[in-house]
Motif scaffolding. Structure first.
Motif, short mmCIF file in Angstrom:
data_model
loop_
_atom_site.label_atom_id
_atom_site.label_comp_id
_atom_site.label_asym_id
_atom_site.label_seq_id
_atom_site.Cartn_x
_atom_site.Cartn_y
_atom_site.Cartn_z
N ARG A 1 0.81 -1.21 0.00
CA ARG A 1 0.00 0.00 0.00
C ARG A 1 0.84 1.26 0.00
NH1 ARG A 1 -5.28 -0.13 2.28
NH2 ARG A 1 -6.27 -2.06 1.61
N ASN B 1 1.40 2.77 -3.81
CA ASN B 1 0.53 3.74 -4.47
C ASN B 1 -0.06 4.73 -3.47
OD1 ASN B 1 -1.31 2.01 -3.29
ND2 ASN B 1 -2.74 2.05 -5.00
N MET C 1 -1.59 4.44 -0.71
CA MET C 1 -2.87 4.18 -0.06
C MET C 1 -2.75 4.36 1.45
SD MET C 1 -5.25 3.65 -2.23
CE MET C 1 -6.61 2.78 -1.48
N PHE D 1 -4.19 7.33 3.78
CA PHE D 1 -5.49 7.42 4.43
C PHE D 1 -5.47 6.89 5.85
CE2 PHE D 1 -6.38 7.09 -0.13
CZ PHE D 1 -6.98 8.32 -0.29
N VAL E 1 -2.93 11.58 -6.02
CA VAL E 1 -3.96 11.19 -6.98
C VAL E 1 -3.30 10.79 -8.30
CG1 VAL E 1 -5.89 12.06 -8.37
CG2 VAL E 1 -5.80 12.54 -5.93
N ARG F 1 -1.65 7.37 -8.05
CA ARG F 1 -2.57 6.22 -8.13
C ARG F 1 -3.09 6.02 -9.54
NH1 ARG F 1 -4.95 8.95 -3.55
NH2 ARG F 1 -3.53 8.55 -1.82
N ARG F 2 -3.01 7.04 -10.37
CA ARG F 2 -3.40 6.84 -11.77
C ARG F 2 -2.34 6.04 -12.52
NH1 ARG F 2 -6.49 12.61 -13.00
NH2 ARG F 2 -8.14 12.09 -11.54
N MET G 1 -4.48 -0.70 -8.30
CA MET G 1 -4.47 -1.67 -7.22
C MET G 1 -5.71 -2.56 -7.27
SD MET G 1 -3.78 -0.95 -3.23
CE MET G 1 -2.85 -2.16 -2.33
N PHE H 1 -7.69 -5.37 -4.83
CA PHE H 1 -7.72 -5.65 -3.41
C PHE H 1 -8.03 -7.12 -3.11
CE2 PHE H 1 -8.36 -1.23 -4.05
CZ PHE H 1 -7.70 -0.61 -3.00
N LYS I 1 -10.46 -8.44 -1.16
CA LYS I 1 -11.86 -8.78 -1.38
C LYS I 1 -12.31 -7.99 -2.59
CE LYS I 1 -16.04 -8.85 1.18
NZ LYS I 1 -16.65 -7.56 1.37
N ASN J 1 -13.99 -5.51 -4.77
CA ASN J 1 -14.77 -4.34 -4.35
C ASN J 1 -15.26 -3.54 -5.54
OD1 ASN J 1 -12.26 -3.44 -5.10
ND2 ASN J 1 -12.00 -2.01 -3.42
N PRO J 2 -16.07 -4.17 -6.41
CA PRO J 2 -16.63 -3.39 -7.51
C PRO J 2 -17.52 -2.28 -6.96
CG PRO J 2 -17.77 -5.49 -7.31
CD PRO J 2 -16.62 -5.53 -6.36
N ARG K 1 -11.20 -2.85 -14.59
CA ARG K 1 -11.35 -1.39 -14.40
C ARG K 1 -9.98 -0.75 -14.14
NH1 ARG K 1 -14.12 -1.06 -8.37
NH2 ARG K 1 -12.18 -1.49 -7.28
N THR K 2 -9.08 -1.55 -13.54
CA THR K 2 -7.73 -1.03 -13.33
C THR K 2 -6.99 -0.89 -14.65
OG1 THR K 2 -7.70 -2.10 -11.17
CG2 THR K 2 -5.59 -1.40 -12.05
N ILE L 1 -7.65 2.26 -16.92
CA ILE L 1 -6.99 3.56 -16.75
C ILE L 1 -5.52 3.50 -17.14
CG2 ILE L 1 -8.61 4.38 -14.99
CD1 ILE L 1 -6.49 3.79 -12.88
N SER M 1 -13.88 -0.34 1.79
CA SER M 1 -13.30 -0.94 0.59
C SER M 1 -13.76 -0.22 -0.68
CB SER M 1 -13.67 -2.43 0.52
OG SER M 1 -15.06 -2.59 0.41
N LEU M 2 -14.99 0.32 -0.66
CA LEU M 2 -15.48 1.05 -1.84
C LEU M 2 -14.68 2.33 -2.04
CD1 LEU M 2 -19.36 0.88 -2.01
CD2 LEU M 2 -17.66 -0.29 -3.37
N TYR N 1 -10.26 5.45 -4.69
CA TYR N 1 -8.98 6.16 -4.58
C TYR N 1 -7.90 5.46 -5.42
CZ TYR N 1 -10.83 8.91 -0.73
OH TYR N 1 -11.57 9.77 0.03
N ALA N 2 -7.94 4.11 -5.42
CA ALA N 2 -6.93 3.37 -6.16
C ALA N 2 -7.07 3.57 -7.66
CB ALA N 2 -7.01 1.88 -5.83
N MET N 3 -8.22 4.09 -8.10
CA MET N 3 -8.39 4.40 -9.52
C MET N 3 -7.92 5.81 -9.83
SD MET N 3 -10.18 1.76 -10.73
CE MET N 3 -10.95 2.39 -12.18
N GLY N 4 -7.35 6.50 -8.85
CA GLY N 4 -6.93 7.86 -9.08
C GLY N 4 -8.06 8.86 -8.93
N ALA N 5 -9.07 8.51 -8.13
CA ALA N 5 -10.17 9.44 -7.90
C ALA N 5 -9.77 10.43 -6.82
CB ALA N 5 -11.43 8.69 -7.47
#
Lengths: 257, 316
Positions: free
Chosen positions: A51, A54, A56, A59, A84, A87-88, A92, A94, A96, A98-99, A161-162, A165, B197-198, B203-207
């Protein structure tokens, strides 16, 4: 060895929670378009380290990082670096799945849209789903909720989805630990496809998975101050057949952990 | 694996035992079950009793040969004593004040909920939330005089002679302030309940924080926020003291917030507080208003429920 292209490098990277050091002095060079596995017993800081790649950990209140994390010679923990943007470039997946609670289509389109994607969205969605080996299963129900999918499909959607981008590096935090063996195998096959275009760093509990799927393996372990560190980093083959460190040998042969 | 350390006697040496698997009477279980059932049934009973009583008296009103549904819903003057039965004179004021209140409370309440749940530090939240909850605990009569003696004079300086001393705008604004903490607090609970997790996925998408809050967390929390709005609307429609004090004391069919007008609740409070003889048309008309109030609340709830179902994004 001079021509090796590194995707990301750590330089004495340490991660602290307040005054407690969770991960200490990591020096790693992660090769481009390879799969690097991070293994080690529970609580040794694997996920914390991943983590950090990127940002993470930003937070987590009280978490701070010392040392350097270099992507293209830029320190990702430099003062003028926007997390930001980091992370682009470094996506990442995860533990579990998490859609987002949106449609399958929207799950992929959303990330692309916020990243300023201007091209044909339908094409991007199809391409991303194909790359994640999910297209054939979902092409007739793109407008359905992502939660209608099975766990394995959801995880591949998260990978899709990863991909959408277009990151440089994909981090995977035990991506298959919540999945059944067949879904796990599909994720591993997918990783082999993905490494043609991406650099993958994966944390895994499953040593067979690391042995099967990765090119390089970093072995982590905690020291007597409960700080985790990378004790050995080498070719996966070397780590699993003739490890240099006794503790690595004990771990990979299942003598503890 | 370590050796088994627990010392369990081998099967053979334990000998045969007689098991007693008969049902046992557990008094405390039965007692608590009875109590809980009673509590549940009581609230249902009270609701049914209220509806029954309302319906019975309202029926007397509608059975009066002078009253027709056409007059009730089709005219706009309310004075049962002289044969004017147009409920819209009261409904208009209720709708106007409640709309103003929701227009104030919904955006501000949502904004503060998003701030509290997504932006505020732990410390900030621990200071702000109790303050919000104190705001929710102020008696409404205090709000009423706050509207009449503080807000109205301010509005007077803005609108000059255009605004009446008693007016729906002032009452609606203050009503909005009253339900704001309710909406903020309930929405904050809904936002906080969205799994971490959401957010991490976003955030992991660069949001950015804003994109994550508004496009991922908020839609996922919409059913809880919808519940907050429904409770807020019900509070606004049913609120009595503020409108009784500040909005006006006489039925007036008007949707102009600068006018004085009496809401359904305000009217009931005023009339039932005065001399009223049993079984007169004035008396039974109150129950008809109350029934109408019930209906308005129900319709507004159904609408918000529908809106929420249309737009919410369900996780898990």
């Amino acid at each position: 060895m001079e021509n090796i292209n590194y995707a990301i490098e750590t330089n004495d990277l340490s991660i602290h929670y307040g005054s407690f050091t969770a991960v200490k002095g990591v020096n790693m060079k992660v090769e481009r378009q390879k799969i690097t596995a991070i293994i080690g017993p529970s609580g040794c800081g694997k996920s914390t380290l991943l983590r950090a790649f990127n940002r993470m950990n930003d937070f987590v209140p009280g978490c701070h990082v010392t040392g350097k994390l270099l992507l293209d010679n830029q320190n990702l923990y430099g003062k003028d670096v926007d997390p930001v943007e980091v992370r682009r470039k470094i996506g990442m997946v995860f533990q579990k799945p998490n859609p987002f609670p949106k449609s399958i289509y929207e799950n992929i389109a959303w990330g692309a849209r916020i990243n300023g994607f201007k091209g044909k969205m339908d094409e991007l969605v199809e391409q991303s789903l194909r790359s994640a080996a999910l297209w054939d299963e979902v092409k007739d129900k793109l407008q359905q909720s992502a939660y209608a999918l099975s766990g394995g499909q959801q995880q591949r959607l998260c990978i899709a989805r990863t991909i959408a981008i277009q990151p440089e590096i994909i981090l995977m935090d035990e991506p298959a630990s919540a999945l059944d063996p067949i879904s796990t195998l599909r994720i591993e096959e997918l990783m082999q496809e993905l490494k043609k275009n991406y650099t993958i760093i994966i944390v895994t509990h499953n040593m067979q998975q690391a042995a099967r799927a990765s090119d390089y393996t970093a072995m982590m372990m905690i020291d007597d101050q409960r700080a985790g560190g990378v004790i050995e980093f080498d070719d996966t083959k070397t780590i699993f057949t003739r490890p240099g460190d006794k503790r690595t040998e004990d771990y990979v042969t299942g003598r503890f952990g | 694996m370590k050796e088994e350390t627990l010392n369990i006697k081998p099967m053979e040496t334990r000998g045969f035992r007689q098991f007693n698997l008969k049902k046992k009477l557990r008094i405390s279980e039965a007692l608590i079950q009875g109590l809980l059932f009673f509590a549940g049934i009581l609230s249902i009973f009270v609701t049914v009793a209220i509806v029954y009583e309302l319906g019975k008296e309202a029926l007397l009103f509608f059975n009066d040969p002078d009253v027709t549904l056409g007059k009730f819903f089709g005219t706009t003057k309310w004075q049962p004593g002289i044969g004017q039965y147009g409920i819209w004179a009261l409904v208009s004021a209720t709708l106007t004040t409640s709309s103003i209140a929701i227009l104030i409370a919904l955006p501000l309440g949502l904004a503060s909920a998003v701030y509290l749940s997504e932006y505020a530090t732990q410390k900030m939240r621990s200071i702000l939330k109790p303050i919000l909850e104190i705001l929710a605990g102020i008696p409404t009569v205090v709000y009423g005089y706050f509207a009449l003696l503080f807000v109205t004079p301010i509005l007077k300086t803005i609108f000059k002679d255009g605004i009446q001393v008693y007016n729906m705008l002032s009452a609606g604004l203050v009503m909005g302030i009253m339900i704001l903490p309710l909406i903020a607090s309930m929405s904050e609970d809904a936002l906080s309940a969205v799994p971490r997790s959401l957010r991490e996925g976003a955030y992991a998408m660069g949001a950015t924080k804003l994109e994550t809050s508004l496009q991922v967390v908020l839609p996922a929390a919409l059913s809880g926020i919808g519940a907050a709005v429904i409770v807020g609307i019900s509070r606004a429609v049913g609120e009595t003291m503020i409108v009784a004090v500040a909005a006006g004391a006489g039925p007036n069919f008007s949707f102009n917030p600068l006018d004085a007008a009496e809401t359904m609740t305000g009217h009931i409070a005023r009339i039932s507080g005065g001399d009223l003889s049993y079984n007169t048309i004035d008396y039974t008309s109150l129950f008809a208003i109350a029934l109408m109030l019930f209906l308005v609340t129900l319709v507004l709830n159904l609408i918000s429920q529908w809106v929420v179902n249309k737009f919410r994004e369900q996780y898990e």
